[in-house]
Structures are given as C-alpha cells and as structure tokens.
Enzyme design. Structure first.
Site, PDB file in Angstrom:
ATOM      1  N   CYS A 105       0.850  -1.193   0.000  1.00  0.00           N
ATOM      2  CA  CYS A 105       0.000   0.000   0.000  1.00  0.00           C
ATOM      3  C   CYS A 105       0.880   1.234   0.000  1.00  0.00           C
ATOM      4  O   CYS A 105       1.579   1.504   0.989  1.00  0.00           O
ATOM      5  CB  CYS A 105      -0.930   0.011   1.203  1.00  0.00           C
ATOM      6  N   GLY A 106       0.853   1.982  -1.092  1.00  0.00           N
ATOM      7  CA  GLY A 106       1.676   3.168  -1.212  1.00  0.00           C
ATOM      8  C   GLY A 106       1.203   4.338  -0.372  1.00  0.00           C
ATOM      9  O   GLY A 106       2.005   5.027   0.272  1.00  0.00           O
ATOM     10  N   HIS A 107      -0.123   4.575  -0.359  1.00  0.00           N
ATOM     11  CA  HIS A 107      -0.609   5.732   0.401  1.00  0.00           C
ATOM     12  C   HIS A 107      -0.349   5.545   1.895  1.00  0.00           C
ATOM     13  O   HIS A 107       0.011   6.500   2.603  1.00  0.00           O
ATOM     14  CB  HIS A 107      -2.104   5.980   0.119  1.00  0.00           C
ATOM     15  N   ASP A 310     -10.309   3.722  -3.946  1.00  0.00           N
ATOM     16  CA  ASP A 310      -9.182   4.459  -3.383  1.00  0.00           C
ATOM     17  C   ASP A 310      -9.366   5.953  -3.649  1.00  0.00           C
ATOM     18  O   ASP A 310      -9.537   6.368  -4.797  1.00  0.00           O
ATOM     19  CB  ASP A 310      -7.875   3.969  -4.020  1.00  0.00           C
ATOM     20  N   GLY A 315      -0.620   4.410  -4.512  1.00  0.00           N
ATOM     21  CA  GLY A 315       0.829   4.373  -4.631  1.00  0.00           C
ATOM     22  C   GLY A 315       1.379   3.114  -5.262  1.00  0.00           C
ATOM     23  O   GLY A 315       2.295   3.171  -6.090  1.00  0.00           O
TER      24      GLY A 315
END
Length: 403
Positions: A105-107, A310, A315
């Site tokens: 998970c980028g965020h 999302d 991300g």
C-alpha cells in the site's frame, strides 16, 4: 466537553481498548494501530497468516461500521520481523482493508513515513536508530511490507519531527509489466451494458507490490472518460472484468512474478484517463509541474479488494503504471509523471502522487519506482468494545447486507 467527564474505559475483560492514529494521504485514510491488537509472532508472512486466521475480527471491527466504513484502510505495526532481526528493516507492517490483507500500500507507506519519524521508541523501538541526512534534511527508514522491502524518505524539521510541507517518498519493490494491450474475452454472463455488443476489452497488466489491471475509461465502455464519472456503472464493469480475469486459469500468468515465479492474485482494476490532469489546470497544475518538474499528468479511478474505492492515486499502482510506461517507452528514466485520483484532481489544494523510475538497468525486466506524496494527521482514536454490544468484535457493511 471536558475529557475528565467521559467514562473511564478500563480493560476489565469486557472492554478491549485499541489505540489508533488517524491519517490521510490525498484523501485516502490510514488507521494506524499502535496498541491493542493481539501479539503476532514469526516472520511477517506468518504474522499475516496469524492475523487472518486468529484475529480477523479485529480487522473487521476497525475497518467496517460502526467504527469504520466500507472504504476504510488500516496498518498494523509489527515491531519484529525476520528482516528487522537481520538489520535490513527498521519495522514491519501489515495492511488491511474491507476484504482482508493486502501485499502493498503506497498511500499508507507515505503516511507511515511521517508517523514513524514523529513517534517515540515506546511505539517504534528502533526510532533512535533511523538515519538523518543533514544535507537534505531527511530521515530514512526501511519498511518491511508483505511484498518486500520499501525504502522511505521523510523530510524532517530541525526539531526532529516530520515536515508536512514537503512530500514523503518511497522506492518500491521491483515493479514490472506482465502484459501490454492484451485482449480479454468476456463470456456472455460477464458483459456490461456499456460495451454495446463488444465481446472483449483490451487492457494492460502490471505489478507494483500488488497486481493491477489497467484499462482506459473509453475501452471499458465510457467514452466521456473520468471527466463525467458514472460510478455505479463503473463499479459493475470493473467487478465483472475482475471476475473474468481471476477465474480464468489461462490468465494466471498475469499475476505471476516474472523473476521468482511466485503466483499472486489480481488486487485491483484501475480505470485510467490520459487526457485528464488537475481540474484547475491553468492554476494549480502549472505551478505543481514547475515545482515537481513533471513531464506529464493523468487521472485514474481504482477499485480494489472488495470493490473498495481508493481516494488517493494509489501508490502501488503508481509504481505499476510507471513500470508499464517505462516498458512502453512513454516515460524515460529520470522523467516524472503526476498521477491524480478523482479527489486530487477535483481539489486544488491537494497534490497528486509523482512517479518516476528510480533505478533501471538495460536487459533487466523490472524497475524500481519512486513515488512521492503528502500525508496529514486527522486525529486519534481509542476504540472499545462492550460485552453487551450485539456487534461485538466484528463490524458490518450496509453495502454487503443490501447485496
């Protein structure tokens, strides 16, 4: 209200306090658990399996209603993992959503970067060992996530706290495309009205810590693109497309690691619109491009897990999209692209994520991608469960009940 007048919730066996800090990255929430989750042991993947098999009610309690909502996202800190023990990582984390646990998970990584710099050793035992670069004014940490090791860089103030005015960045795990311009045949049971008789769609597939199917809004059957979103219809179309891909064994290679051969699963359908940048292009985007030296801009709408939407540009999918653009030759090494979500596109004060190739070598089938974005605190929670509560340590979703 004076906090001293509130009931003093104690852990007497009937009530289970769970402490979280709340953050958002480009509008997408991250609920970070720092105490109250059952202790997990072993490797990070063993801890993930334990959490799924033995403590999934805690995920449901925190992600779903009445304490969360259908699109809530969470992060469980794991102080000890095999990479932490080996000195390769500073801390581990598990990511949670409405359906279960994700591999990347980028965020949330961007939010965790700020949080882990800001907290003390009682929450983050290795906080004192983080490396501060005085020349760049940044702190570096290595985060062990289920898909591997992610390198995070956090702008840091002279006080030692994170600088909210500068973007956090991370360098992804190796990212790659598994198929470009692939025609996906659709059985009659999985064709949506907007196709207008078409029996197939053409899409790209790429990995950025999780596996993504990337398809333009027009190809999906929406000629107006993401400028006029038909949310319910797009939800239906992406759900059907995901079912077709996930259930076809001949398409399993689309979610197989091209280096290790490890089999994964399709996490998300990302609808793209290459024509759209920030809605205030004449003002916000021009300044943002100048600041970030960005070469191009696009917008996307991500449906992941159990059709969760999302709010951020996603991300992990930015890493996948940069890897895909690199393969297609539309983004060179050193080039930057701004990736917007519907939220960042619509709100002038918000910035999209900036993606770029951080590391590539000729002849190598993958690249490492740098993703930059801003995260902010929204508050703290101390959740409890009373034994008389009919929902108990569970939670519910109105959407699932209605379906």
């Amino acid at each position: 209200m004076d906090p001293s007048n509130l009931p003093a919730f104690q852990d007497d066996g009937a009530i289970k306090p769970i402490t979280c800090v709340e953050m958002h990255t480009a509008g997408e929430p991250t609920r970070i658990l720092w105490s109250g989750f059952p202790k997990l042991t072993g490797t990070l993947m063993e801890q993930r399996a334990q959490a799924k098999a033995q403590s999934d009610e805690f995920r449901r309690l925190l992600m779903l209603e009445p304490r969360g909502h259908y699109d809530m996202y969470g992060a469980i800190l794991c102080a000890e993992t095999e990479l932490v023990a080996a000195g390769k990582a500073d801390i581990g984390v598990l990511f949670t959503h409405n359906e279960g646990f994700s591999t990347m998970c980028g965020h949330a990584t961007i939010a965790l970067g700020r949080f882990l710099v800001d907290v003390g050793e009682s929450v983050f035992p290795r906080r004192g060992q983080l490396k501060y670069d005085s020349a760049s004014g940044t702190t570096h940490l290595n985060l062990h996530v289920p898909c591997g090791l992610v390198e995070v860089t956090v702008p840091t103030l002279p006080t030692g706290k994170s600088d909210p005015s500068q973007p956090v960045s991370f360098v992804s795990v190796p990212s790659f495309a598994t198929a470009t311009s692939l025609e996906v045949q659709l059985p009659e049971t999985h064709r949506w009205p907007e196709l207008k008789g078409r029996t197939s769609v053409t899409a790209d597939f790429a990995y950025g810590g999780a596996y993504y199917c990337l398809i333009s809004a027009e190809e999906l059957g929406f000629p107006k693109g993401l400028g006029e979103v038909e949310l319910q219809e797009m939800d239906n179309a992406t759900r059907l497309l995901k079912e077709v891909i996930s259930s076809n064994p001949d398409l399993a290679y689309l979610t197989r690691d091209i280096v290790t051969g490890e089999q994964g699963y399709l996490y998300s359908i990302m609808i793209t619109d290459m024509r759209l940048g920030h809605v205030n292009a004449a003002e916000g985007t021009a300044a943002f491009r100048a600041q970030q030296r960005s070469d191009s801009e696009e917008t996307g709408l991500c449906f992941f897990a159990n059709q969760q939407i999302d709010r951020s540009p996603t991300g992990g999918c930015v890493a996948a999209r940069v890897a895909l653009a690199h393969v297609k030759g539309t983004l060179s090494t050193g080039g930057k692209r701004i990736y917007n979500s519907l939220v960042t596109r619509a709100h002038k004060p918000l910035s999209g994520f900036v993606g770029s190739v951080a590391n590539s070598e000729q002849g190598r089938p993958w690249v490492k991608v740098r993703v930059e974005g801003y995260a902010y605190y929204t508050g703290y929670h101390n959740f409890v469960v009373e034994k008389e509560d009919g929902l108990g340590v569970d939670g519910f979703s109105v959407k699932d009940i209605a379906m």
